[in-house]
Scaffold this motif. Sequence first.
Motif, mmCIF file in Angstrom:
data_model
loop_
_atom_site.group_PDB
_atom_site.id
_atom_site.type_symbol
_atom_site.label_atom_id
_atom_site.label_comp_id
_atom_site.label_asym_id
_atom_site.label_seq_id
_atom_site.Cartn_x
_atom_site.Cartn_y
_atom_site.Cartn_z
ATOM 1 N N MET A 1 -82.942 18.713 20.832
ATOM 2 C CA MET A 1 -82.840 17.412 20.184
ATOM 3 C C MET A 1 -82.035 17.548 18.904
ATOM 4 S SD MET A 1 -86.634 15.800 20.539
ATOM 5 C CE MET A 1 -87.283 17.032 19.427
ATOM 6 N N ASN A 2 -81.205 16.573 18.617
ATOM 7 C CA ASN A 2 -80.425 16.547 17.387
ATOM 8 C C ASN A 2 -81.072 15.638 16.357
ATOM 9 O OD1 ASN A 2 -78.374 18.264 18.418
ATOM 10 N ND2 ASN A 2 -77.499 16.525 19.542
ATOM 11 N N PHE A 3 -82.392 15.711 16.266
ATOM 12 C CA PHE A 3 -83.113 14.881 15.323
ATOM 13 C C PHE A 3 -83.162 15.575 13.974
ATOM 14 C CE2 PHE A 3 -86.016 12.439 18.519
ATOM 15 C CZ PHE A 3 -84.892 11.789 18.992
ATOM 16 N N GLY A 4 -82.981 14.781 12.908
ATOM 17 C CA GLY A 4 -83.223 15.282 11.573
ATOM 18 C C GLY A 4 -84.693 15.115 11.212
ATOM 19 N N THR A 5 -85.016 15.451 9.959
ATOM 20 C CA THR A 5 -86.413 15.373 9.534
ATOM 21 C C THR A 5 -86.966 13.959 9.645
ATOM 22 O OG1 THR A 5 -86.037 17.209 8.005
ATOM 23 C CG2 THR A 5 -87.998 15.874 7.645
ATOM 24 N N ALA A 6 -86.184 12.961 9.237
ATOM 25 C CA ALA A 6 -86.654 11.573 9.289
ATOM 26 C C ALA A 6 -86.951 11.151 10.719
ATOM 27 C CB ALA A 6 -85.607 10.646 8.669
ATOM 28 N N GLU A 7 -86.077 11.532 11.654
ATOM 29 C CA GLU A 7 -86.284 11.161 13.053
ATOM 30 C C GLU A 7 -87.510 11.866 13.628
ATOM 31 O OE1 GLU A 7 -83.409 11.980 11.772
ATOM 32 O OE2 GLU A 7 -82.077 10.264 12.131
ATOM 33 N N LEU A 8 -87.703 13.125 13.251
ATOM 34 C CA LEU A 8 -88.870 13.858 13.743
ATOM 35 C C LEU A 8 -90.166 13.261 13.202
ATOM 36 C CD1 LEU A 8 -87.565 17.529 13.517
ATOM 37 C CD2 LEU A 8 -88.019 16.222 15.594
ATOM 38 N N LEU A 9 -90.161 12.864 11.938
ATOM 39 C CA LEU A 9 -91.351 12.214 11.371
ATOM 40 C C LEU A 9 -91.618 10.885 12.068
ATOM 41 C CD1 LEU A 9 -91.045 12.852 7.525
ATOM 42 C CD2 LEU A 9 -92.863 13.666 9.052
ATOM 43 N N ALA A 10 -90.560 10.156 12.389
ATOM 44 C CA ALA A 10 -90.728 8.889 13.108
ATOM 45 C C ALA A 10 -91.316 9.126 14.492
ATOM 46 C CB ALA A 10 -89.383 8.169 13.210
ATOM 47 N N LEU A 11 -90.833 10.175 15.167
ATOM 48 C CA LEU A 11 -91.379 10.520 16.476
ATOM 49 C C LEU A 11 -92.848 10.913 16.374
ATOM 50 C CD1 LEU A 11 -91.115 11.192 19.484
ATOM 51 C CD2 LEU A 11 -90.177 13.420 18.831
ATOM 52 N N TRP A 162 -88.160 8.218 21.478
ATOM 53 C CA TRP A 162 -87.222 9.261 21.889
ATOM 54 C C TRP A 162 -85.777 8.808 21.802
ATOM 55 C CZ3 TRP A 162 -88.871 14.017 22.071
ATOM 56 C CH2 TRP A 162 -90.215 14.277 22.379
ATOM 57 N N GLU A 163 -85.535 7.528 22.050
ATOM 58 C CA GLU A 163 -84.160 7.035 22.048
ATOM 59 C C GLU A 163 -83.709 6.541 20.667
ATOM 60 O OE1 GLU A 163 -81.972 7.166 24.498
ATOM 61 O OE2 GLU A 163 -83.425 8.203 25.786
ATOM 62 N N HIS A 164 -84.597 5.866 19.966
ATOM 63 C CA HIS A 164 -84.268 5.295 18.656
ATOM 64 C C HIS A 164 -85.465 5.496 17.717
ATOM 65 C CE1 HIS A 164 -80.852 3.387 20.667
ATOM 66 N NE2 HIS A 164 -81.706 2.935 21.581
ATOM 67 N N PRO A 165 -85.693 6.717 17.249
ATOM 68 C CA PRO A 165 -86.917 7.027 16.488
ATOM 69 C C PRO A 165 -87.102 6.195 15.230
ATOM 70 C CG PRO A 165 -85.320 8.830 16.369
ATOM 71 C CD PRO A 165 -84.843 7.895 17.420
ATOM 72 N N LEU A 166 -86.024 5.863 14.555
ATOM 73 C CA LEU A 166 -86.183 5.073 13.326
ATOM 74 C C LEU A 166 -86.609 3.643 13.642
ATOM 75 C CD1 LEU A 166 -83.194 6.374 11.174
ATOM 76 C CD2 LEU A 166 -85.584 7.129 11.202
ATOM 77 N N TRP A 167 -86.137 3.115 14.751
ATOM 78 C CA TRP A 167 -86.624 1.802 15.190
ATOM 79 C C TRP A 167 -88.092 1.887 15.584
ATOM 80 C CZ3 TRP A 167 -84.467 -2.805 14.584
ATOM 81 C CH2 TRP A 167 -83.093 -2.874 14.353
ATOM 82 N N ALA A 168 -88.469 2.990 16.183
ATOM 83 C CA ALA A 168 -89.881 3.187 16.529
ATOM 84 C C ALA A 168 -90.739 3.238 15.270
ATOM 85 C CB ALA A 168 -90.045 4.480 17.330
ATOM 86 N N ALA A 169 -90.221 3.855 14.222
ATOM 87 C CA ALA A 169 -90.960 3.890 12.954
ATOM 88 C C ALA A 169 -91.168 2.481 12.420
ATOM 89 C CB ALA A 169 -90.212 4.741 11.930
#
Length: 206
Positions: A1-11, A162-169
Amino acid sequence: MNFGTAELLALAAALGWASGMRLYAVVFLTGLAGHLGWIPLPDGLQLLQQPVVLWGSGALLLVEFVADKVPMVDSAWDALHTVIRVPAGAALAAGVFGGVLGGEQQQWALLAALLGGTLAATSHVAKASTRAAVNTSPEPFSNIGLSLLGDLSVPALLWLAWEHPLWAAGAVVFGILFALVLIQFTFKFVRALWRRFRPERRLNHV
């Protein structure tokens, strides 16, 4: 996954929140997606894609699906899972950071566990209290409707995570605000119901 810290926290937040509503659906769907190669699971979540875990979580998912449609049985199921969903949500959220951030892994995993556990507790309380209030109605359709809504919302949130983690947050933040309103309304409803039917009042009428 090419997620940064913010995306991982959102997930992690999405997994924690969804676990408070449908824990076994979260475990099964996440594991199935990893097993089929749809998504690359972090090291800390790869256990979910093992066949034994998939079969076990799938069986429990079916049991929960049925139990959640039966008035009063759903409340008993929720009461039992009060001590299961919160730590499980914390564990799943922490697993997002397994083997991802090197030396900082433990720090972020701890933060994710606190976040996931808190969100799982919030969504669980909102779900359980709302369904308990709905169970006071003699008709079963509202109960079943709410249950089906939960069945659909969890996979939708997981896909978004998984597709848009910041939107999920953002969806989780909205869910928190909505849950707080539901919890406050439900407690007021239960308190009013208790005052109406409390034994002292009934004795006074007699």
